[in-house]
Design an enzyme around this catalytic site. Structure first.
Site, PDB file in Angstrom:
ATOM      1  N   HIS A   3       0.862  -1.183   0.000  1.00 10.53           N
ATOM      2  CA  HIS A   3       0.000   0.000   0.000  1.00 10.53           C
ATOM      3  C   HIS A   3       0.903   1.238   0.000  1.00 10.53           C
ATOM      4  O   HIS A   3       1.997   1.204   0.565  1.00 10.53           O
ATOM      5  CB  HIS A   3      -0.823   0.158   1.286  1.00 10.53           C
ATOM      6  CG  HIS A   3      -1.682  -0.975   1.670  1.00 10.53           C
ATOM      7  ND1 HIS A   3      -1.242  -2.044   2.405  1.00 10.53           N
ATOM      8  CD2 HIS A   3      -3.016  -1.169   1.485  1.00 10.53           C
ATOM      9  CE1 HIS A   3      -2.266  -2.868   2.641  1.00 10.53           C
ATOM     10  NE2 HIS A   3      -3.341  -2.374   2.095  1.00 10.53           N
ATOM     11  N   ASP A  41       2.309   2.076   3.425  1.00 10.40           N
ATOM     12  CA  ASP A  41       3.363   1.219   3.972  1.00 10.40           C
ATOM     13  C   ASP A  41       4.753   1.747   3.668  1.00 10.40           C
ATOM     14  O   ASP A  41       5.703   1.438   4.387  1.00 10.40           O
ATOM     15  CB  ASP A  41       3.333  -0.195   3.341  1.00 10.40           C
ATOM     16  CG  ASP A  41       1.983  -0.844   3.375  1.00 10.40           C
ATOM     17  OD1 ASP A  41       1.229  -0.574   4.323  1.00 10.40           O
ATOM     18  OD2 ASP A  41       1.674  -1.612   2.438  1.00 10.40           O
TER      19      ASP A  41
END
Ligand SMILES: [Co+2]
Ligand SMILES: [Co+2]
Ligand SMILES: [Co+2]
Ligand SMILES: [Co+2]
Ligand SMILES: [Co+2]
Ligand SMILES: [Co+2]
Ligand SMILES: [Co+2]
Ligand SMILES: [Co+2]
Lengths: 436, 436, 436, 436
Positions: C100, C103
């Site tokens: 993502h 992240d």
């Protein structure tokens, strides 16, 4: 001089059932007398410091949603938090509150520093209590949030964590004593396991029992008059928590000779997670002689984790208070809201509204329960159902005056062939619906 | 002269892991020695009479699917059923079986008639046992199917049902004794409630305890050397069953002073329904000193009722036998398949195939577990994890030589600030996968 | 020059089934050919950046347990994190990863800043990919952690959040495109509700469909060749998530005409939470023509939340890969470990060991599944079971050549009275146990 | 001349909220006008023939507990059963009933005989309807109890069972048509699987769709004006039922082009088993345009199977009727009690009392819901919450006038950075509690 956190809102008034003011009570009138006792003295409401003031709105997939002026700080913020908390207790007219050490004081770099921080905030609380008349229902130690407790507190494989936990409990028992707390609670959030593969259950039981014995001994040593309460929960955060439910804790207390020293703090949400109804856990604790106090927050039936929501289903709550009344009502215990706002309920007003709704539902539930008790609405059919056991022969059988073979002989001799009788469940459910 | 029910199928041979013959064992070789004992003597397999011979394939939405020649009859059919049953035990090489009274004899019009019917069939079984060498692992009474038990057996509001239950148990204990049964089991399928509204839990506990005391007394009176076992289950058919799980039964035994007289028969499916793993219940029973026997039938994890399926997941079964071996293995207990065919498995051959699969998986599981024990594969890391508790100071703390405040003082003096250590769960799970 | 995070550990070797080295593969040999294809090309393993590098070990009752050098920082720490991540991919020999936006990049103060941060890290990743040969299986946007998404992303009552979400997705699709990602995934963690009382489901469906249409349009606009995948989950963090399960998403896609543009990323743990087996969801997606990719992390059957554990039960995994193979294997999809360490597994080595165990179990599962396919072990009995439908009359009936009343007439005319045939479930389960 | 089954009890009167007569209505006054319509016309109560007259009180662990004079017989007993049933409809003042073929007629030795039996009883019912004014809400076919259906009805691997099922449905549609039924219901109790190992889901979907198409065609052919309703349920008796929930059935209908021909009969208990609230399923069906009718029987939240209890929780029921009213109320549908007595409730009176309680709770729930609708108590805050979407720019975005990249550009240009707003869940829950 207030903090202004709740704006201009003042004490929540009782306005009666027809009120549409969201900031009023419709059913909770503290002075109304129910079964010979003021509602306030029956219900003994407490606000949980952690959910209302320390929890930030996070969940496993997202962080803080609330935006409180006391976040991210040290002692000064802790005191601001206390100011707002006691303001809320007064606005609600909540007679009690509950707290963990970690909710109220900044964590120190060492145990000693944490303890001193706690003592400083306890002094601050003591003054607040005096000013407001608000009292402490129970104190407790947070032995689950810090990473040092990740593998358990008293049940940790590392004896240093056991020692650290013991020291923490001592400091929290001292704080509870100093603040006149009426109970001391233990919730073993990390006392359990993630996998049996790395767990020696037998050792860990002994460790947990040792800690509980020390707690009881220390209670007596310092002359603490309140009750020691254990709060069962079956799982979460652990895969398995040792204090699974009332029955499990009872067996543990029996095994270690603690059944006369420890009582239960029973939470609706935890009962649900353990596969029980709330009223089951209450009735069982009463039957076993270990009923203490309640956490009156509901769990979503659909969610597999503890949602700690404010209660709102009056028929269910009436059945819970019915058990409380049958158990003789609270002595040291009370009705704690171990309940948190939904994380989208981010306004200060939401905090008040949630508690108002919960308290009002409790008041409705209590009043319905009291009327059921007074009318004998459920007790009369119950006595009737078991009437056969009042007969002398039945009592003899129950008291052990007959052996298995003697009874067998009698069954044949008298050709006993019992006909079933209706359990009348729907009839009884309809009766309850007359009261709620 | 056989009944021909299984056609020409004879004793199921052991053919080794590469066999593709569905009517052979691939892992269960009774004579293979594992940890110094024959596999047969480790596993002590038993077939459950009720599921395999009395259950007709019904479920809550449909009736009988099986079509067996012994259905809808009286004593002659009961004997035909027994003939087929003992044929199957021999074909499988199953050393044991288990039964309820209601599985094996026609119901009489009176208690006396039912008892006599039972005695007649017990004599028939006795001859069959002698002929075949098959033995009785345990007997038990069915106190749940007949409508007279709809509101409980020992916990019934009607003392006549209590008496009828007592008489029934006596007759089943006599039968078990006569057949050389190695255990006597109680499963309280109706000892619980549908609604608290019509239930006095406190009375019912006393009734249940009285019955259990009488059972224990009668065992001693008749010199029955086997174990008295209680089989826990949390619910179904009841909403709540009093013998919820191992921990609950333990508390009950303690409350009534029965903890040295009664052990547990633990079923995988019931553990699952109670929110536990099978290995949890086994480890707990062992920790509490009440491990007895197992019902090795799995539950579907997705279904909310007890599916009583034949076991087939070897990694899970290895963990179960690992706990059995750690508990010292079976003494009077064994591995009962309280398992029923799926109701679509209507062929006689399905009965054999299901048992063969279950027995083979047990054998694989046992062998994997034995190798884990012999290698210390899990025990070594476990001992290492708790090594800190071996130190004298830790032992003193555990033995109660320090009080809460003494430990608190030490924590500050030594500035104890424990660092967490890895729980290594994935490492341990990988180790298990080396054995299964 | 490595970061030293994993010490001296180098590429994990394949050592064969007898290896006891915890840092070796026992079954995963990337070059071994299974059903005509290298295992690496079958399994297409991916590591999830979020769990392994961004998640800090917290749970609802406790905070960070891990202690990683890249925590609490800005871009430099983000790059250190990337360095370690790619080191791990290489050590494991994992051909793919997934991420993502949240992240991998620091959150900016504005959307533009967040986007720029993402672009910077994407450039960094691009170089890492080139150096290591590691590829991107899929990218995705985190539209659930930040408080702005608390009431939904595309389904938010505030259109500004919809817009913000759209912009975020665009930036993540751009990143995925740039890094050669083979799929783009949407998981609607906040697309659902906490209470129907504040929710207009009808509006929110339209909003969600609009977003998905825009995603599909943008995919075509930029020439992205990968698949758009939706990952179903029934609940958690929400009380109800709109993408409940495969069947639910399918209906949604149909309603909005998207069934040919979107496929499924199916996670074992989410299947379990929705009341299904993993193989059910896989078989269903295949039946519906929307099978895409898998998240091969298991859920604890006992816990009511998504535990995202590394898989370790080979028999279950074999059944999952059996469905994958029957669906034709992966095309753009692969085997992602959306799995996190247990929070007590705090050592760097635990990260490797967990992945090694998972990959090895997948390899075992795949090989067992391949042999079942090759032998027709399950397919032959299946074809036999439905053989009756191959007959011309049956086919006519199925194709709609007869009406209800015509069939009824025929039933009476021919006195059709079908006899049930065994479903042979236990036989089939035993067959599976020959392969695992 | 009555059967005397209910003794001297005559028509249950409405006596108002203060009545303590268990054989009176406290809230259900059929003629009271609610939102411009008589309560009877809103609620459209129906009694389920199967649970009240055909079910014998059995459960998986015990047989018949009820003792009815019409058990164990042929046509004469079937007519006696009908006599009692219509007496009960009249005593209750229930305007509708529902039945399966198997509930009302003896099973024949052939299909033709079963059909003729059905026709005979349908004639008998027709006369009863005329005499009493009671009407048929819906008819349905029992395609699950007989062993021929053990592996499915339309989804059976044997095409003969498909044919037999088709013929059965035809006869039941004919019966429903003849009796003026207002709907025809399909519940696919065996349309699903016990194990994927013996199941070809793809084939079975096609079979099921073929049957549904034939049903729709036959409806049009015979001019049946009622609705075709499918009743979803996730599992039980199957491990997986294809009509899992509303969303699943919707996708199926879409796949096979049936979404305009078929609506939903939604049961509270089945919603719960599928992991939803009842109001969720109702709101979803309404959103998807397939809301039809309800089975207003609750499930025990704790039990993992369908308990089919009479409803008794008014706050929950009010939320259900709120969704019904929002969906425009019933057209052909109604409130069926697919509810059975607890098996201990063996007295004839229990049958009446259970229905009275259920009907009264529905009346309370409806009235509360109606007042919420009239006050806009929930609608106003809802509209306010989504007010932002009324703005032209938001509407353009929703209508698809902007692409993903255009929105992204705008987010950066305007530096959109949305602030979350309270979801006010507790406030809304308190509002509901003003009405219940
Ligand atoms: Co809780
Ligand atoms: Co609590
Ligand atoms: Co069982
Ligand atoms: Co059992
Ligand atoms: Co997950
Ligand atoms: Co996932
Ligand atoms: Co139902
Ligand atoms: Co129904």
């Amino acid at each position: 001089m207030g903090t202004g956190f709740f704006g201009t809102i003042e004490k929540i008034p009782f306005k009666g059932a027809d009120s549409t003011d969201p900031l009023s009570y419709r059913f909770y009138d503290p002075d109304e007398v129910v079964m010979g006792k003021r509602m306030e003295d029956h219900l003994r409401f407490a606000v949980a410091y952690w959910h209302s003031f320390a929890w930030e709105g996070g969940d496993p997939f997202g962080g803080r949603t609330f935006d409180r002026p006391w976040y991210d700080g040290e002692m000064d913020k802790a005191k601001l938090k206390a100011d707002v908390a006691f303001e809320m207790f007064k606005i609600l007219g909540a007679p009690y509150y509950c707290f963990h050490d970690a909710d109220v004081r900044p964590e120190g770099r060492t145990f000693a520093e944490s303890r001193k921080n706690l003592e400083e905030i306890v002094d601050y609380f003591a003054r607040k209590q005096e000013e407001t008349g608000v009292k402490l229902l129970w104190g407790t130690a947070n032995l689950f949030s810090n990473r040092r407790f990740m593998s358990g507190a008293s049940t940790n494989p590392d004896p240093d964590v056991f020692a650290y936990s013991a020291a923490t409990i001592k400091s929290c028992m001292d704080a509870t004593m100093k603040l006149g707390g009426e109970n001391y609670v233990l919730w073993g959030g990390r006392e359990g396991y993630e996998t049996l593969l790395n767990t020696d259950m037998s050792r860990e039981f002994d460790q947990m029992a040792r800690m509980l014995h020390m707690v009881v001994d220390y209670k007596h040593k310092i002359g603490f008059k309140g009750a020691i309460l254990v709060e069962p929960k079956p799982q979460e955060p652990t895969k398995h928590q040792y204090d699974f439910d009332v029955a499990t804790v009872y067996g543990f207390l029996r095994k270690y000779g603690l059944e006369n020293e420890v009582k239960m703090n029973i939470e609706q949400g935890h009962a649900i997670l353990a596969g029980h109804t709330f009223e089951h856990e209450l009735a069982l604790a009463s039957t076993l002689g270990i009923f203490g106090s309640i956490d009156m927050n509901r769990n979503d039936y659909q969610s597999g984790w503890d949602t700690d929501q404010f209660p709102n289903n009056v028929p269910e709550m009436a059945l819970a208070y019915y058990q409380v009344l049958k158990a003789g009502g609270f002595t040291t215990g009370g009705t704690n809201f171990d309940a948190k706002l939904r994380r989208q309920s981010i306004d200060p007003e939401d905090l008040l509204i949630a508690h108002i709704g919960g308290m009002d539902c409790c008041a409705r539930g209590l009043k319905a329960a009291a009327r059921m008790v007074e009318d004998g609405a459920l007790q009369k059919p119950l006595d009737e159902r078991y009437a056969g056991w009042a007969k002398p022969e039945a009592q003899k059988m129950l008291k052990g005056e007959y052996s298995l073979d003697q009874i067998a002989e009698k069954v044949e001799r008298d050709n006993i062939n019992p006909e079933p009788r209706s359990g009348r469940q729907e009839y009884l459910e309809n009766i309850v619906n007359r009261y709620v």
